[in-house]
Design a protein around this motif. Structure first.
Motif, PDB file in Angstrom:
ATOM      1  N   SER A  72      47.607  24.043  42.786  1.00  0.00           N
ATOM      2  CA  SER A  72      46.669  25.263  43.218  1.00  0.00           C
ATOM      3  C   SER A  72      46.343  25.593  41.821  1.00  0.00           C
ATOM      4  O   SER A  72      46.981  25.591  40.671  1.00  0.00           O
ATOM      5  CB  SER A  72      47.726  26.165  43.686  1.00  0.00           C
ATOM      6  OG  SER A  72      47.269  27.527  43.405  1.00  0.00           O
TER       7      SER A  72
ATOM      8  N   ASP B 128      45.605  28.601  40.791  1.00  0.00           N
ATOM      9  CA  ASP B 128      46.526  29.875  40.379  1.00  0.00           C
ATOM     10  C   ASP B 128      47.665  29.373  39.652  1.00  0.00           C
ATOM     11  O   ASP B 128      47.929  30.040  38.826  1.00  0.00           O
ATOM     12  CB  ASP B 128      46.670  30.743  41.596  1.00  0.00           C
ATOM     13  CG  ASP B 128      45.196  31.554  41.994  1.00  0.00           C
ATOM     14  OD1 ASP B 128      44.631  31.666  41.212  1.00  0.00           O
ATOM     15  OD2 ASP B 128      45.370  31.901  43.258  1.00  0.00           O
ATOM     16  N   THR B 129      48.239  28.421  40.380  1.00  0.00           N
ATOM     17  CA  THR B 129      49.712  28.008  39.772  1.00  0.00           C
ATOM     18  C   THR B 129      49.412  27.365  38.572  1.00  0.00           C
ATOM     19  O   THR B 129      50.125  27.662  37.541  1.00  0.00           O
ATOM     20  CB  THR B 129      50.470  27.047  40.725  1.00  0.00           C
ATOM     21  OG1 THR B 129      50.476  27.588  42.060  1.00  0.00           O
ATOM     22  CG2 THR B 129      51.532  26.416  40.041  1.00  0.00           C
TER      23      THR B 129
ATOM     24  N   ARG C 139      46.812  27.847  36.429  1.00  0.00           N
ATOM     25  CA  ARG C 139      46.505  28.793  35.394  1.00  0.00           C
ATOM     26  C   ARG C 139      47.766  29.651  34.887  1.00  0.00           C
ATOM     27  O   ARG C 139      47.847  30.005  33.567  1.00  0.00           O
ATOM     28  CB  ARG C 139      45.533  29.790  36.130  1.00  0.00           C
ATOM     29  CG  ARG C 139      44.598  30.603  34.858  1.00  0.00           C
ATOM     30  CD  ARG C 139      43.875  31.605  35.927  1.00  0.00           C
ATOM     31  NE  ARG C 139      42.674  30.584  36.468  1.00  0.00           N
ATOM     32  CZ  ARG C 139      42.120  30.681  37.465  1.00  0.00           C
ATOM     33  NH1 ARG C 139      42.453  31.648  38.411  1.00  0.00           N
ATOM     34  NH2 ARG C 139      41.206  29.899  38.134  1.00  0.00           N
ATOM     35  N   ASN C 140      48.750  30.032  35.765  1.00  0.00           N
ATOM     36  CA  ASN C 140      49.955  30.658  35.450  1.00  0.00           C
ATOM     37  C   ASN C 140      50.712  30.016  34.445  1.00  0.00           C
ATOM     38  O   ASN C 140      51.114  30.342  33.288  1.00  0.00           O
ATOM     39  CB  ASN C 140      50.546  31.106  36.582  1.00  0.00           C
ATOM     40  CG  ASN C 140      49.928  32.388  37.373  1.00  0.00           C
ATOM     41  OD1 ASN C 140      49.346  33.212  36.721  1.00  0.00           O
ATOM     42  ND2 ASN C 140      50.308  32.363  38.566  1.00  0.00           N
TER      43      ASN C 140
ATOM     44  N   ASP D 287      39.853  26.542  43.847  1.00  0.00           N
ATOM     45  CA  ASP D 287      41.368  26.708  44.445  1.00  0.00           C
ATOM     46  C   ASP D 287      42.224  25.556  44.144  1.00  0.00           C
ATOM     47  O   ASP D 287      43.491  25.820  43.955  1.00  0.00           O
ATOM     48  CB  ASP D 287      41.100  26.779  45.741  1.00  0.00           C
ATOM     49  CG  ASP D 287      40.208  28.038  46.226  1.00  0.00           C
ATOM     50  OD1 ASP D 287      40.476  28.974  45.910  1.00  0.00           O
ATOM     51  OD2 ASP D 287      39.154  27.742  47.034  1.00  0.00           O
TER      52      ASP D 287
END
Length: 340
Positions: free
Chosen positions: A136, A138-139, A141-142, A281
């Motif tokens: 992901s 988002d994962t 990027r974190n 995504d």
């Protein structure tokens, strides 16, 4: 949140390990200069950590200890990264919506690897597909936490066995990174790692055409010839493969560093920008390896380039202060997690 805590913890451990030495994690790299300080393999800029370490410390041996370009990747250390492929027993279970690593260990007479035919790693999540390593955005990027996206690669070959290239310590690689949007209609963005290079002289060394297939393989060389530090103070690649008697002022550098030390760092500025801020995504990674004789090669993701190497040593009280600040940061992250 686990990924944020893990990144903070890894940074604290790195700074603690280097207290008293004039360097700190993460790595920073010079501006790309194809065929001189870096190489272009398709869409990716590739840095040789052994070459950069030679110019940073004037040593031809493999990076180690507190060397500036030592990026440890043995079984006990690679778990600090987001791992795409390895032969070690490593899991990415602390990251949500992330595949576990593909297994690159060789079996029997096997000398090649392809994610498209390898056993599919778990887990399955929305957007995950067979034949690629998926994560992901988002994962990811974190995990990067504002740092630049880099891929680390280990060259882990022996002195014998398969040798399509004519040199046992060399190997072949091809890869594709695809950014996928699941809902807003953005077209997929694809970045290719192969042997193509805008400079035909360099491409004659980076590209390997195997008559048995149609893959534009990237030729990964176990040894390279660089300019001696006694004649230049900046990195300068003379050519791939070991130096010969014709290379006056040349020094042979070994890039076949095994599984415990990272040999190469790969990056693409456009890919990094889209990962950091875009509507995509999922990131998918397809990987092919060939002419392997030892197993296992490793591919993983790490963040780099946000923090600069300090010019003065970090004193012991300063290191203790860094630990205190890190502990406060982790505590705050845990409080936020509980509040959520």
């Amino acid at each position: 949140m686990k990924s944020i805590v893990k990144t903070a913890t890894a940074s604290i451990l790195a700074m603690t390990a280097f207290a008293g030495a004039a360097q700190a994690a993460p790595l920073t790299f010079p501006e790309p200069n194809n065929g001189v300080v870096s190489l272009q393999y398709g869409d990716f800029t590739v840095y040789s950590l052994a070459m950069l370490n030679y110019y940073a410390h004037n040593k031809t041996s493999a990076p180690s200890g507190d060397d500036q370009f030592y990026l440890p990747s043995g079984p006990g250390r690679i778990s600090d990264y987001m791992v795409i492929a390895t032969g070690a027993n490593i899991s990415n279970s602390e990251f949500a919506n992330t595949d576990n690593p593909f297994n690159t260990s060789l079996q029997g007479n096997q000398s090649s690897f392809w994610t498209g035919s390898a056993a599919e790693p778990s887990p399955t999540f929305t957007g995950d597909q067979s034949g690629t390593w998926d994560v992901s955005i988002d994962t990811l990027r974190n995990y990067l936490n504002g740092q630049n996206l880099h891929f680390g690669f280990n060259l882990n070959e022996s002195n014998g066995g398969q040798s399509l290239t004519g040199t046992a310590q060399d190997a072949l690689a091809w890869g594709k990174v695809t950014l996928v949007d699941l809902d807003t209609g953005l077209g997929d963005m694809t970045f290719i790692f192969d042997g193509t290079n805008a400079n035909p002289v360099v491409q004659s060394q980076t590209l390997f055409d195997n008559p048995a297939d149609s893959v534009a393989w990237g030729h990964i060389h176990g040894r390279i010839c660089v300019k001696s530090t006694s004649t230049t103070s900046t990195p300068e690649l003379l050519h791939l493969d070991a130096c010969t008697s014709a290379d006056v002022g040349g020094v042979t550098i070994n890039q076949n560093l095994g599984a415990d030390r990272t040999a190469f760092a790969l990056t693409n500025a456009d890919l990094n920008s889209l990962v950091q801020s875009s509507g995509y995504d999922i990131m998918r990674v397809e990987l092919r390896l060939a002419d392997m004789n030892n197993g296992y090669e490793q591919l993983f993701i790490f963040g780099s380039g946000t923090y600069q190497v300090p010019e003065t040593p970090v004193s012991e009280p300063a290191a203790i202060g860094l630990l205190g600040l890190g502990a406060l940061g982790i505590a705050a992250a845990r409080r936020r997690k509980k509040a959520a």
